[in-house]
Write a protein that holds these residues in place. Structure first.
Motif, PDB file in Angstrom:
ATOM      1  N   GLY A   1       0.809  -1.213   0.000  1.00  0.00           N
ATOM      2  CA  GLY A   1       0.000   0.000   0.000  1.00  0.00           C
ATOM      3  C   GLY A   1       0.842   1.262   0.000  1.00  0.00           C
ATOM      4  N   HIS A   2       2.072   1.147   0.484  1.00  0.00           N
ATOM      5  CA  HIS A   2       3.034   2.261   0.448  1.00  0.00           C
ATOM      6  C   HIS A   2       3.898   2.205  -0.814  1.00  0.00           C
ATOM      7  CE1 HIS A   2       2.614   4.253   4.415  1.00  0.00           C
ATOM      8  NE2 HIS A   2       2.132   3.079   4.794  1.00  0.00           N
ATOM      9  N   GLN A   3       3.437   1.434  -1.814  1.00  0.00           N
ATOM     10  CA  GLN A   3       4.157   1.264  -3.083  1.00  0.00           C
ATOM     11  C   GLN A   3       5.569   0.699  -2.884  1.00  0.00           C
ATOM     12  OE1 GLN A   3       2.473   4.592  -2.793  1.00  0.00           O
ATOM     13  NE2 GLN A   3       0.769   3.350  -3.518  1.00  0.00           N
ATOM     14  N   SER A   4       5.734  -0.120  -1.859  1.00  0.00           N
ATOM     15  CA  SER A   4       7.014  -0.767  -1.582  1.00  0.00           C
ATOM     16  C   SER A   4       6.841  -2.269  -1.797  1.00  0.00           C
ATOM     17  CB  SER A   4       7.469  -0.478  -0.148  1.00  0.00           C
ATOM     18  OG  SER A   4       8.673  -1.140   0.142  1.00  0.00           O
ATOM     19  N   MET A   5       7.325  -2.763  -2.942  1.00  0.00           N
ATOM     20  CA  MET A   5       7.146  -4.165  -3.294  1.00  0.00           C
ATOM     21  C   MET A   5       8.317  -5.039  -2.837  1.00  0.00           C
ATOM     22  SD  MET A   5       4.274  -3.758  -4.676  1.00  0.00           S
ATOM     23  CE  MET A   5       3.290  -2.452  -5.436  1.00  0.00           C
ATOM     24  N   GLY A   6       9.445  -4.418  -2.493  1.00  0.00           N
ATOM     25  CA  GLY A   6      10.626  -5.177  -2.089  1.00  0.00           C
ATOM     26  C   GLY A   6      10.391  -6.103  -0.911  1.00  0.00           C
ATOM     27  N   PRO A   7       9.750  -5.631   0.192  1.00  0.00           N
ATOM     28  CA  PRO A   7       9.526  -6.528   1.330  1.00  0.00           C
ATOM     29  C   PRO A   7       8.739  -7.782   0.964  1.00  0.00           C
ATOM     30  CG  PRO A   7       9.169  -4.255   1.978  1.00  0.00           C
ATOM     31  CD  PRO A   7       9.366  -4.239   0.509  1.00  0.00           C
ATOM     32  N   THR A   8       7.688  -7.620   0.156  1.00  0.00           N
ATOM     33  CA  THR A   8       6.899  -8.786  -0.249  1.00  0.00           C
ATOM     34  C   THR A   8       7.735  -9.740  -1.080  1.00  0.00           C
ATOM     35  OG1 THR A   8       4.794  -7.593  -0.194  1.00  0.00           O
ATOM     36  CG2 THR A   8       4.899  -9.557  -1.576  1.00  0.00           C
ATOM     37  N   ALA A   9       8.424  -9.201  -2.093  1.00  0.00           N
ATOM     38  CA  ALA A   9       9.202 -10.053  -2.997  1.00  0.00           C
ATOM     39  C   ALA A   9      10.304 -10.801  -2.250  1.00  0.00           C
ATOM     40  CB  ALA A   9       9.798  -9.206  -4.117  1.00  0.00           C
ATOM     41  N   LEU A  10      11.083 -10.073  -1.434  1.00  0.00           N
ATOM     42  CA  LEU A  10      12.203 -10.708  -0.733  1.00  0.00           C
ATOM     43  C   LEU A  10      11.704 -11.716   0.306  1.00  0.00           C
ATOM     44  CD1 LEU A  10      15.235 -10.904  -0.323  1.00  0.00           C
ATOM     45  CD2 LEU A  10      15.076  -9.016   1.322  1.00  0.00           C
ATOM     46  N   SER A  11      10.637 -11.368   1.032  1.00  0.00           N
ATOM     47  CA  SER A  11      10.129 -12.299   2.042  1.00  0.00           C
ATOM     48  C   SER A  11       9.601 -13.578   1.409  1.00  0.00           C
ATOM     49  CB  SER A  11       9.039 -11.630   2.885  1.00  0.00           C
ATOM     50  OG  SER A  11       7.885 -11.354   2.115  1.00  0.00           O
TER      51      SER A  11
END
Length: 538
Positions: free
Chosen positions: A154-164
């Motif tokens: 929702g904060h336009q931050s896709m890195g945490p989802t992808a890496l996790s």
């Protein structure tokens, strides 16, 4: 947020999804080598009900939370998103615990239905109960991860989802392979124990993914708190109203995400009994079931993953064009999405069908190729249906008509439920493939009708491109089949090295034929020219 940033974020997320799926495919080869098709079937008995309960426990939360948080962030209210996260952690912990209890307690009932308690061959009911209960523990953690991922998105931050996701998959696979090898090869343990601990890897992997998300959270907590403190607005939305809006987003998304698990649940409950009714032993039925739901399924998901990942990069444009009533851009983007899916999935499905035996021998084992290759040949074309359904459902979400995707899914699953045992009775294991394919075709028809109606989309161009792609794929398939038939006069598909040689020659030949025809006709330029200008024929 600019289109370039949005596409970059989607590409990061798509890359994470693709890598996760590829890892999920690769590990199945050594895992099957350790536990065999019988162990693979037992593994599926645990994972299929777990997947369904997980989808129900999370209810499409990541995407729904992402929509909710991004909406209020855009309005200058960052506090509402944080309130949702804090209360959502409690709610998702509760739903996860409830789902865990349901699956844990229902394990004997599920196991008793898919296995014959009086049978002395194949897996035992106790093994299946142990497996289901071991995987159920992951439900305590995964729903919590879902809401944290949605908050970051929702904060336009896709890195945490992808890496996790990638870390979760790596930890899970390492745990599965090491534990099963030690239990069976080193300690001479039984198959049921090894597979049970393998499914427990879902919990261990989830802890790894959660650790990544918490690391991101603590690193960004100060900035997020400051952002909330400086909010220009604070709508003070009551929690009931907040969750009402959230579930309005989430429920249709969660049903669409249940597509493959629901189809596999029908197989879980009906495949073995139907095969036993027509004279197969339980051990034989389990071999076909494992080849269908795990080994072959993993292979056909390769073109599905590639096609879906590529099409996702243009989906944000759909929503933007629809909201701004830019019909020309909307139709152009829909056309491109369809073209990419057909261009990649159809030749891949043809190749998998024609070369099923050497592919299965190379990636799994020659010992099971008579079962696995047989299933893969028939299952491969369904890869096209999986791809098209995923993309059409996403397109409907983009134009805010996601309920039609739910209707489509319901129609398809109902068809699967009504025909699965009947088709297996008529066509043995092939009947399950036909039932799945038929259900997806009906669902796609509903989706395509809704897109045509509500996006005012004309399919004339797509039918022409589809005819061209199908023709080129058929030419490729005929070439590959001819070369394959010639090679098998001197090389055996039951010998690994010779099977690899067959694949190198035939796949290379097929690729040359398809690429040449696509380039010379201008099809490759029309489909992929925006991304790869060099494909445009001068």
């Amino acid at each position: 947020m600019s289109d370039q940033q949005l596409i970059r974020g989607t590409m990061i997320l798509s890359a994470g999804i693709f890598m996760t799926k590829m890892l999920g495919l690769i590990y199945i080869f050594p895992f099957q080598a350790i536990v065999g098709l019988e162990g693979l079937a037992l593994y599926t008995y645990g994972y299929t009900p777990y997947t369904v309960l997980l989808s129900l426990a999370t209810l499409g939360v990541p995407l729904a939370v992402s929509k909710f948080v991004s909406k209020y962030n855009a309005l200058g209210d960052y506090r509402t998103g944080q309130r949702l996260l804090k209360s959502g952690l409690v709610v998702m912990s509760a739903t996860g615990f409830f789902a865990f209890m349901v699956l844990f307690l229902l394990a004997p009932l599920i196991a008793g239905h898919v296995l014959d308690p009086d049978s002395l061959d194949g897996n035992t009911v106790d093994d299946a109960v142990f497996t289901i209960r071991m995987v159920s523990v992951a439900l305590l953690v995964v729903p919590v991860m879902a809401i944290i991922r949605g908050y970051f998105q929702g904060h336009q931050s896709m890195g945490p989802t992808a890496l996790s996701q990638v870390v979760e998959q790596i930890v899970r696979i390492a745990f599965i392979l090491v534990l099963t090898y030690l239990i069976i090869e080193v300690f001479n343990g039984d198959l049921g124990t090894a597979v049970g601990f393998a499914t427990f890897g879902a919990f261990v992997g989830a802890l790894g993914g959660l650790a990544v998300l918490l690391a991101y959270w603590y690193r960004r907590k100060r900035a997020l708190d400051q952002q909330a403190a400086e909010s220009a607005e604070d709508f003070q939305i009551p929690l009931p109203a907040m969750y009402k809006e959230l579930f309005r987003y989430a429920i249709p998304i969660s049903f669409v995400g249940l597509a493959i698990p629901l189809y596999q649940t029908v197989d879980l409950l009906t495949f073995n009994p139907a095969m036993l009714d027509i004279g197969y032993t339980l051990e034989q039925a389990e071999q076909y079931y494992a080849a269908f739901t795990q080994a072959s399924h993993k292979l056909i998901m390769i073109p599905v993953s590639v096609a879906t990942a590529m099409s996702l990069t243009i989906l944000p444009t759909i929503t933007n064009a629809y909201i701004n009533e830019d019909n020309e851009r909307l139709h152009r983007t829909i056309t491109q999405a369809y073209q990419i899916i057909f261009f990649l999935s159809i030749p891949a499905a043809v190749g998998l069908a024609v070369l099923a035996d050497p592919i299965y021998t190379t990636l799994f084992s020659a010992e099971d190729v008579d079962v696995g290759g047989y299933i893969l040949t028939r299952y491969a074309p369904v890869a096209v249906a999986f791809s098209v359904f995923a993309v059409t459902a996403s397109l409907l979400q983009g134009i805010n008509r996601q309920m039609y995707a739910v209707i489509a899914l319901s129609v398809g699953v109902l068809f699967k439920l009504l025909t699965n045992q009947l088709f297996i009775g008529w066509f043995d294991a092939t009947g399950a493939v036909l039932s799945t394919g038929g259900g997806y075709v009906l669902a796609i028809a509903v989706n395509m009708y809704a897109i045509g109606k509500f996006a005012a989309y004309d399919y004339a161009v797509i039918w022409k491109r589809l005819l061209l792609i199908t023709g080129f794929s058929a030419a490729m398939g005929a070439t590959v089949a001819y070369i394959y038939a010639g090679l098998t006069r001197w090389l055996s598909i039951y010998v690994w090295t010779e099977s690899v040689m067959i694949l190198v020659i035939t796949v290379g030949s097929g690729l040359v034929v398809y690429v040449y025809l696509s380039y010379r006709s201008g099809l490759a330029g029309m489909v992929l020219g925006e991304r790869f200008p060099g494909l445009k024929k001068e």
